[in-house]
Design a protein around this motif. Sequence first.
Motif, PDB file in Angstrom:
ATOM      1  N   TYR A 109      22.176  18.181 -36.879  1.00 28.97           N
ATOM      2  CA  TYR A 109      22.626  16.801 -37.012  1.00 28.97           C
ATOM      3  C   TYR A 109      22.405  16.347 -38.450  1.00 28.97           C
ATOM      4  N   SER A 152      16.352  11.760 -31.283  1.00 30.59           N
ATOM      5  CA  SER A 152      17.820  11.709 -31.293  1.00 30.59           C
ATOM      6  C   SER A 152      18.344  12.160 -32.649  1.00 30.59           C
ATOM      7  N   TRP A 187      21.815  12.054 -35.405  1.00 35.61           N
ATOM      8  CA  TRP A 187      23.033  11.336 -35.807  1.00 35.61           C
ATOM      9  C   TRP A 187      24.067  12.376 -36.236  1.00 35.61           C
ATOM     10  N   ASP A 188      25.200  12.373 -35.516  1.00 37.04           N
ATOM     11  CA  ASP A 188      26.202  13.409 -35.812  1.00 37.04           C
ATOM     12  C   ASP A 188      27.294  12.927 -36.756  1.00 37.04           C
ATOM     13  N   ARG A 221      27.767   8.956 -34.053  1.00 37.23           N
ATOM     14  CA  ARG A 221      26.925   8.295 -33.062  1.00 37.23           C
ATOM     15  C   ARG A 221      25.572   9.009 -32.963  1.00 37.23           C
ATOM     16  N   ASN A 222      24.660   8.302 -32.347  1.00 38.52           N
ATOM     17  CA  ASN A 222      23.335   8.862 -32.110  1.00 38.52           C
ATOM     18  C   ASN A 222      23.362   9.663 -30.818  1.00 38.52           C
ATOM     19  N   VAL A 223      22.956  10.891 -30.891  1.00 43.05           N
ATOM     20  CA  VAL A 223      22.956  11.749 -29.717  1.00 43.05           C
ATOM     21  C   VAL A 223      21.509  12.007 -29.301  1.00 43.05           C
ATOM     22  N   GLU A 224      21.261  11.786 -28.055  1.00 43.15           N
ATOM     23  CA  GLU A 224      19.901  12.026 -27.585  1.00 43.15           C
ATOM     24  C   GLU A 224      19.652  13.537 -27.498  1.00 43.15           C
ATOM     25  N   ILE A 225      18.638  13.985 -28.173  1.00 42.48           N
ATOM     26  CA  ILE A 225      18.330  15.423 -28.169  1.00 42.48           C
ATOM     27  C   ILE A 225      17.336  15.742 -27.059  1.00 42.48           C
TER      28      ILE A 225
END
Lengths: 228, 205
Positions: A162, A207, A209-210, A213-217
């Motif tokens: 990310y 999380s 950031w791609d 959007r913020n992606v929950e890891i």
Amino acid sequence: MSMGLDHDAIIRSQTPEKYVLGELLPHEREEFEEHVADCTICMQDLAAADMFAANASAVFADEAAALANKSAKAAGEKSGSWFDFLRPRAFPVLAFSGVLNLALLVFVGYGVTRMATVPELRPEVAEAFTVRPPARSGPGQVCAVGRSRSFATLQFDLSRPYQRYSYSLDGAGQSPVNAARASGSETLNLTVLVSGLKPGDHKFELSGWDGQRNVEIGECILRVEPGK
Amino acid sequence: MEFRTFDSEYVKRLTAGDPETEAHFHTYFTQFLSLKLRSRRIDADAAGDVRQETLYRVLKVLRVGNGVANPERFGAFVNSVCRNVLLETGRKAARSPDAGEDPPEIPDRTIDLERSLITSERKRVVAKILDELPAKDREILRMVFFEEADRDEICRRLNVEPGHLRVLLHRAKARFQAAGVRGGRIVSQILMVLCNGFTTNVTTR
Ligand SMILES: [Zn+2]
């Protein structure tokens, strides 16, 4: 003239040590204080025990800080430039009170817990957990660690890199962890110095950031158990 | 066996404002009250206020009040004044956090004492003592003083009797005293010098 408790009995029963260790019942503490107020010898004895305890606490705190810095430095060197930004450090925002109450170290490995490669880190004080992705585990994964452990390492498998990362820990707010550059699939190891955390559940979320959007890891409950 | 510090002569001299006795009074009771308040986990600022108020009230009782009925138990008297101050502080805080009048300023010699509790020299001596301990004992002390771990849990996990913690602290303290840390001795030396001076006065009067 009596001073309440008998001086010799106090010395025999190591009451000053009990006082410093917090082992006296409230009424015993009061009685002892009443004696100490008038007894020079007990006063000196108590002051020495108290002084030793205070300085021992400071020595151990210094050690923990040095250990954290060393392991962070070692991990930073070994992780190369993949995450140059991940300069392990104590985050002031996480400090509640006192010296090194809580520090969070962040470092990156290639699927390997760096803790194991750092000689200064005694294995018995580190505990590692692989935090499963949310899709498989949901929010309920509990990572239980005894407060007597110095560290807990939370390992997150990254399916992709990310642009930047951020974590949050209950009661400690959020902190960004920005990626220097993209890379292939890796493992992100977040090491939390838990010995100063209050017992109880602390929700930890990571999380990424791609770019859009913020992606929950991953997320887990870091459960600090009083005496595990 | 008793090690009395106080008697009617001491109280008389303190009441009259004898500088040496006053210095002893401040040093001795600053240390005593600091220990007492720390054991109750009262934060440093609040402890400073309680100490100051306690010493002020004691001197007020001696100089403009009725004095103390039992000079040989002067320390216990100071202790009881502190207990009252603590009770009132608790009640006042419960009523209103901002209520109450500030006591008149008296020199607080306690601040340096508080700050000087932990020094690099003492830490060096303590670190040496800790390093010479068996690993298990060192770990016990780390869990007690740094992690403040539950005592029963420490005993259970490391398979030691509760009394072992006390013995460890007792031995470590004895070694700490024997090491004669310069800073650590300051207070004791002041106390002993003043006490000796006081004793001399008493015996020669
Ligand atoms: Zn005594």
